[in-house]
Scaffold this motif. Structure first.
Motif, PDB file in Angstrom:
ATOM      1  N   PHE A 187       0.823  -1.205   0.000  1.00 39.85           N
ATOM      2  CA  PHE A 187       0.000   0.000   0.000  1.00 39.85           C
ATOM      3  C   PHE A 187       0.865   1.267   0.000  1.00 39.85           C
ATOM      4  N   ALA A 188       1.959   1.249   0.760  1.00 37.66           N
ATOM      5  CA  ALA A 188       2.838   2.413   0.791  1.00 37.66           C
ATOM      6  C   ALA A 188       3.510   2.625  -0.564  1.00 37.66           C
ATOM      7  N   ASP A 189       3.975   1.534  -1.183  1.00 36.80           N
ATOM      8  CA  ASP A 189       4.629   1.646  -2.489  1.00 36.80           C
ATOM      9  C   ASP A 189       3.663   2.138  -3.559  1.00 36.80           C
ATOM     10  N   ALA A 190       2.373   1.761  -3.421  1.00 40.50           N
ATOM     11  CA  ALA A 190       1.363   2.162  -4.400  1.00 40.50           C
ATOM     12  C   ALA A 190       0.784   3.542  -4.102  1.00 40.50           C
ATOM     13  N   SER A 191       1.220   4.145  -3.011  1.00 36.16           N
ATOM     14  CA  SER A 191       0.732   5.480  -2.612  1.00 36.16           C
ATOM     15  C   SER A 191      -0.788   5.527  -2.521  1.00 36.16           C
ATOM     16  N   VAL A 192      -1.372   4.509  -1.875  1.00 37.58           N
ATOM     17  CA  VAL A 192      -2.821   4.539  -1.696  1.00 37.58           C
ATOM     18  C   VAL A 192      -3.192   5.742  -0.832  1.00 37.58           C
ATOM     19  N   GLU A 193      -4.377   6.253  -1.044  1.00 38.06           N
ATOM     20  CA  GLU A 193      -4.842   7.412  -0.285  1.00 38.06           C
ATOM     21  C   GLU A 193      -5.550   7.010   1.005  1.00 38.06           C
ATOM     22  N   VAL A 194      -6.011   5.780   1.060  1.00 42.25           N
ATOM     23  CA  VAL A 194      -6.608   5.247   2.281  1.00 42.25           C
ATOM     24  C   VAL A 194      -6.450   3.732   2.265  1.00 42.25           C
ATOM     25  N   ALA A 195      -6.066   3.171   3.414  1.00 43.40           N
ATOM     26  CA  ALA A 195      -5.909   1.728   3.558  1.00 43.40           C
ATOM     27  C   ALA A 195      -6.919   1.222   4.576  1.00 43.40           C
ATOM     28  N   LEU A 196      -7.761   0.282   4.165  1.00 43.50           N
ATOM     29  CA  LEU A 196      -8.724  -0.364   5.056  1.00 43.50           C
ATOM     30  C   LEU A 196      -8.051  -1.616   5.598  1.00 43.50           C
ATOM     31  N   ILE A 197      -7.785  -1.654   6.900  1.00 49.19           N
ATOM     32  CA  ILE A 197      -6.998  -2.724   7.502  1.00 49.19           C
ATOM     33  C   ILE A 197      -7.854  -3.496   8.501  1.00 49.19           C
ATOM     34  N   GLU A 198      -8.078  -4.766   8.217  1.00 49.36           N
ATOM     35  CA  GLU A 198      -8.855  -5.638   9.100  1.00 49.36           C
ATOM     36  C   GLU A 198      -7.917  -6.453   9.980  1.00 49.36           C
ATOM     37  N   THR A 199      -8.197  -6.502  11.270  1.00 48.93           N
ATOM     38  CA  THR A 199      -7.411  -7.356  12.157  1.00 48.93           C
ATOM     39  C   THR A 199      -7.640  -8.823  11.799  1.00 48.93           C
ATOM     40  N   GLY A 200      -6.690  -9.661  12.188  1.00 50.75           N
ATOM     41  CA  GLY A 200      -6.866 -11.089  11.975  1.00 50.75           C
ATOM     42  C   GLY A 200      -7.651 -11.710  13.115  1.00 50.75           C
ATOM     43  N   MET A 201      -7.212 -11.444  14.342  1.00 55.34           N
ATOM     44  CA  MET A 201      -7.867 -11.983  15.534  1.00 55.34           C
ATOM     45  C   MET A 201      -7.561 -11.046  16.696  1.00 55.34           C
ATOM     46  N   GLY A 202      -8.550 -10.724  17.485  1.00 61.05           N
ATOM     47  CA  GLY A 202      -8.302  -9.860  18.635  1.00 61.05           C
ATOM     48  C   GLY A 202      -8.049  -8.430  18.216  1.00 61.05           C
ATOM     49  N   GLY A 203      -7.019  -7.838  18.805  1.00 61.01           N
ATOM     50  CA  GLY A 203      -6.695  -6.447  18.531  1.00 61.01           C
ATOM     51  C   GLY A 203      -5.396  -6.049  19.189  1.00 61.01           C
ATOM     52  N   ARG A 204      -5.329  -6.227  20.494  1.00 61.79           N
ATOM     53  CA  ARG A 204      -4.179  -5.747  21.254  1.00 61.79           C
ATOM     54  C   ARG A 204      -2.870  -6.311  20.724  1.00 61.79           C
ATOM     55  N   TRP A 205      -2.804  -7.621  20.481  1.00 61.13           N
ATOM     56  CA  TRP A 205      -1.580  -8.260  20.013  1.00 61.13           C
ATOM     57  C   TRP A 205      -1.644  -8.646  18.548  1.00 61.13           C
ATOM     58  N   ASP A 206      -2.654  -8.179  17.848  1.00 57.16           N
ATOM     59  CA  ASP A 206      -2.775  -8.499  16.427  1.00 57.16           C
ATOM     60  C   ASP A 206      -1.668  -7.795  15.643  1.00 57.16           C
ATOM     61  N   ALA A 207      -1.146  -8.481  14.624  1.00 58.37           N
ATOM     62  CA  ALA A 207      -0.030  -7.924  13.852  1.00 58.37           C
ATOM     63  C   ALA A 207      -0.365  -6.592  13.200  1.00 58.37           C
ATOM     64  N   THR A 208      -1.644  -6.349  12.935  1.00 59.39           N
ATOM     65  CA  THR A 208      -2.032  -5.069  12.316  1.00 59.39           C
ATOM     66  C   THR A 208      -1.959  -3.901  13.294  1.00 59.39           C
ATOM     67  N   ASN A 209      -1.817  -4.191  14.588  1.00 56.30           N
ATOM     68  CA  ASN A 209      -1.882  -3.134  15.594  1.00 56.30           C
ATOM     69  C   ASN A 209      -0.555  -2.394  15.752  1.00 56.30           C
ATOM     70  N   VAL A 210       0.124  -2.233  14.629  1.00 52.41           N
ATOM     71  CA  VAL A 210       1.313  -1.381  14.565  1.00 52.41           C
ATOM     72  C   VAL A 210       0.949  -0.032  13.942  1.00 52.41           C
ATOM     73  N   LEU A 211      -0.329   0.167  13.686  1.00 61.33           N
ATOM     74  CA  LEU A 211      -0.815   1.444  13.165  1.00 61.33           C
ATOM     75  C   LEU A 211      -0.953   2.398  14.345  1.00 61.33           C
ATOM     76  N   ASP A 212      -0.020   3.315  14.481  1.00 62.92           N
ATOM     77  CA  ASP A 212       0.003   4.184  15.651  1.00 62.92           C
ATOM     78  C   ASP A 212      -0.938   5.372  15.544  1.00 62.92           C
ATOM     79  N   HIS A 213      -1.264   5.790  14.311  1.00 65.90           N
ATOM     80  CA  HIS A 213      -2.101   6.988  14.138  1.00 65.90           C
ATOM     81  C   HIS A 213      -3.144   6.771  13.036  1.00 65.90           C
ATOM     82  N   PRO A 214      -4.061   5.807  13.206  1.00 66.66           N
ATOM     83  CA  PRO A 214      -5.107   5.627  12.186  1.00 66.66           C
ATOM     84  C   PRO A 214      -6.040   6.828  12.154  1.00 66.66           C
ATOM     85  N   ALA A 215      -6.674   7.033  11.009  1.00 66.22           N
ATOM     86  CA  ALA A 215      -7.647   8.121  10.893  1.00 66.22           C
ATOM     87  C   ALA A 215      -8.919   7.802  11.664  1.00 66.22           C
ATOM     88  N   LEU A 216      -9.205   6.499  11.798  1.00 62.45           N
ATOM     89  CA  LEU A 216     -10.464   6.063  12.403  1.00 62.45           C
ATOM     90  C   LEU A 216     -10.309   4.606  12.820  1.00 62.45           C
TER      91      LEU A 216
END
Length: 458
Positions: free
Chosen positions: A127-156
């Motif tokens: 997504f970063a290489d493609a310069s997307v304007e918005v990325a919709l990111i779904e967690t795999g399981m849970g939230g706190r320790w989910d690999a996607t939870n490296v997003l420190d400043h999501p818009a929402l």
């Protein structure tokens, strides 16, 4: 390394292997220049409905002219479906090239990612290489320790419904699970959530601690049903939220999708306040055109008709059964085709199906994680008679609720199970395929994953 070799290599990491912690994901991302930090992301957690909400939001944002990235799991047919640009899975060559960069970064920092962590890093890099304007990111399981939870400043952030699933990892109660899901909350970042009851109270408490503005379904926004166009796979709904009431068309079927649509619409109202350019026309067009295969997907080209829904836990199955009650097939005899993973609450799922089934065809999904069809049949109820010699399946019968006789047939192969169900069921009745998205994926046309599926040959 060619694409097929790469997929085989990644699969050996264990598609369902879970290792809590974010240090591996952060370490590899850091070696790649922290691509996730360059994304304007919307982070979505929850027990059920994450993919539907993400699909609704992606459809509207793309209609509004935004270049989108979409990261979801699991996939139905091909792993590349998990990483999409403008709703198209990335190509095999692009997948291979990005994977090679991630492998190199792993070696550099000395970490070996799990399968899900690896794909998450790939998604952020893509997504970063493609310069997307918005990325919709779904967690795999849970939230706190989910690999996607490296997003420190999501818009929402969004949290969909909360129910009992993955209890061995997330906790034994909806309250505990809600707290884990709320681990994605970031201070000051708005939250839209669809939890109710104790789970809603747990999320609200987490939001207060992090100074998170919150909109809650049922209190701040909601949707009510309108006219359903079954043959066109569309339904009307009336949405009421902070900005007022509007009536529109949704391209997803099933009464349970109303809550998912309401979450997306509340999110759009919040984004509009932040200055996002989402017009009424793009909102209506995107919601009407949204497509998310395998969720209350009705195939009308067969006799009998076949309904596909990947419900794989009790809350999801209850929503499916409630949606059927609100459909024209409420009183229609139904044959269920069922396949499930052994780590799911399969006894409860089968008990829920039992009162609604005229016949049950159980099959075994591929892989070591699958529950054998015989064990599923035993859980459904001890057979009253032995298998018939020479039969392609293993027919059993048992008494259901003291009134109806429900036949049970064992057919190990999923495609043969669907064929058996079609032969067993009157053309005016209904076949329901459920228990796992993996089962649904096996039985929908693999050729066009981004489009409305067709039946595979049986």
């Amino acid at each position: 390394m060619d694409y097929n070799t790469l997929i085989a290599r990644l699969s050996r990491r264990g598609v369902f292997r879970i290792k809590p912690g974010l240090e591996r994901t952060r370490g590899v991302l850091n070696a790649l220049g922290d691509p996730q930090a360059r994304l304007q992301a919307i982070h979505i957690a929850g027990t059920n409905g994450k993919g539907s909400v993400a699909a609704c939001m992606e459809s509207v944002l793309r209609s509004a002219g935004y270049r989108t990235g979409l990261y979801t799991s699991p996939h139905l047919w091909d792993v590349r479906e998990r990483i999409q640009l403008n709703r198209q899975p990335i190509g095999a060559a692009a997948f291979r090239d990005i994977a090679q960069e991630v492998l190199k970064a792993e070696r550099q920092v000395g970490y070996t990612l799990t399968f899900f962590e690896f794909l998450t890093v790939m998604a952020f890099k893509t997504f970063a290489d493609a310069s997307v304007e918005v990325a919709l990111i779904e967690t795999g399981m849970g939230g706190r320790w989910d690999a996607t939870n490296v997003l420190d400043h999501p818009a929402l952030t969004l949290i969909t419904s909360i129910g009992l699933d993955h209890v061995q990892w997330l906790g034994p109660s909806e309250t505990a699970i809600a707290r884990e899901k709320a681990g994605i909350l970031k201070e000051g970042t708005p939250l839209i959530h669809g939890a109710r009851g104790r789970a809603a109270r747990a999320i609200a408490a987490c939001a207060r601690k992090k100074n998170v503005p919150l909109l809650q379904i049922g209190r701040d926004f909601y949707a009510t049903p309108g006219v359903v166009q079954w043959e066109r796979s569309r339904q009307a709904l009336s949405y009421t939220g902070p900005a007022g009431t509007r009536t529109l068309t949704l391209g997803l079927m099933g009464r349970y999708q109303l809550d998912n649509a309401a979450l997306a619409l509340a999110a759009f109202e919040t984004l509009q306040k932040q200055g996002w350019k989402i017009t009424e026309a793009s909102l209506r067009n995107g919601m009407a055109r949204v497509n998310w295969p395998g969720r209350f997907q009705l195939e009308t080209l067969t006799e009998p008709r076949v309904l596909f829904d990947g419900a794989h836990n009790p809350p999801a199955l209850q929503r499916l059964l409630d949606a059927l009650k609100a459909s024209p097939w409420h009183r229609t005899p139904k044959t269920f085709v069922f396949g499930v993973y052994r780590d799911k609450d399969y006894s409860r799922l089968l008990a829920m199906i039992r009162p609604h089934a005229a016949h049950l065809v159980v099959c075994t999904l591929p892989g070591a994680r699958a529950l054998p069809a015989k064990k599923a049949a035993e859980s459904f109820g001890r057979p009253d008679s032995p298998p018939q010699a020479g039969s392609t399946g293993s027919p059993y019968t048992r008494r259901v609720s003291g009134r109806n006789t429900c036949g049970v047939t064992l057919v190990k192969d999923p495609r043969q199970a669907l064929g058996k169900a079609l032969r067993l069921t009157d053309k005016n009745h209904l076949v329901v395929v459920t228990g796992s998205l993996a089962l649904v994926g096996k039985l929908l046309n693999k050729a066009k994953p981004a489009e409305r599926g067709a039946l595979c040959p049986v």
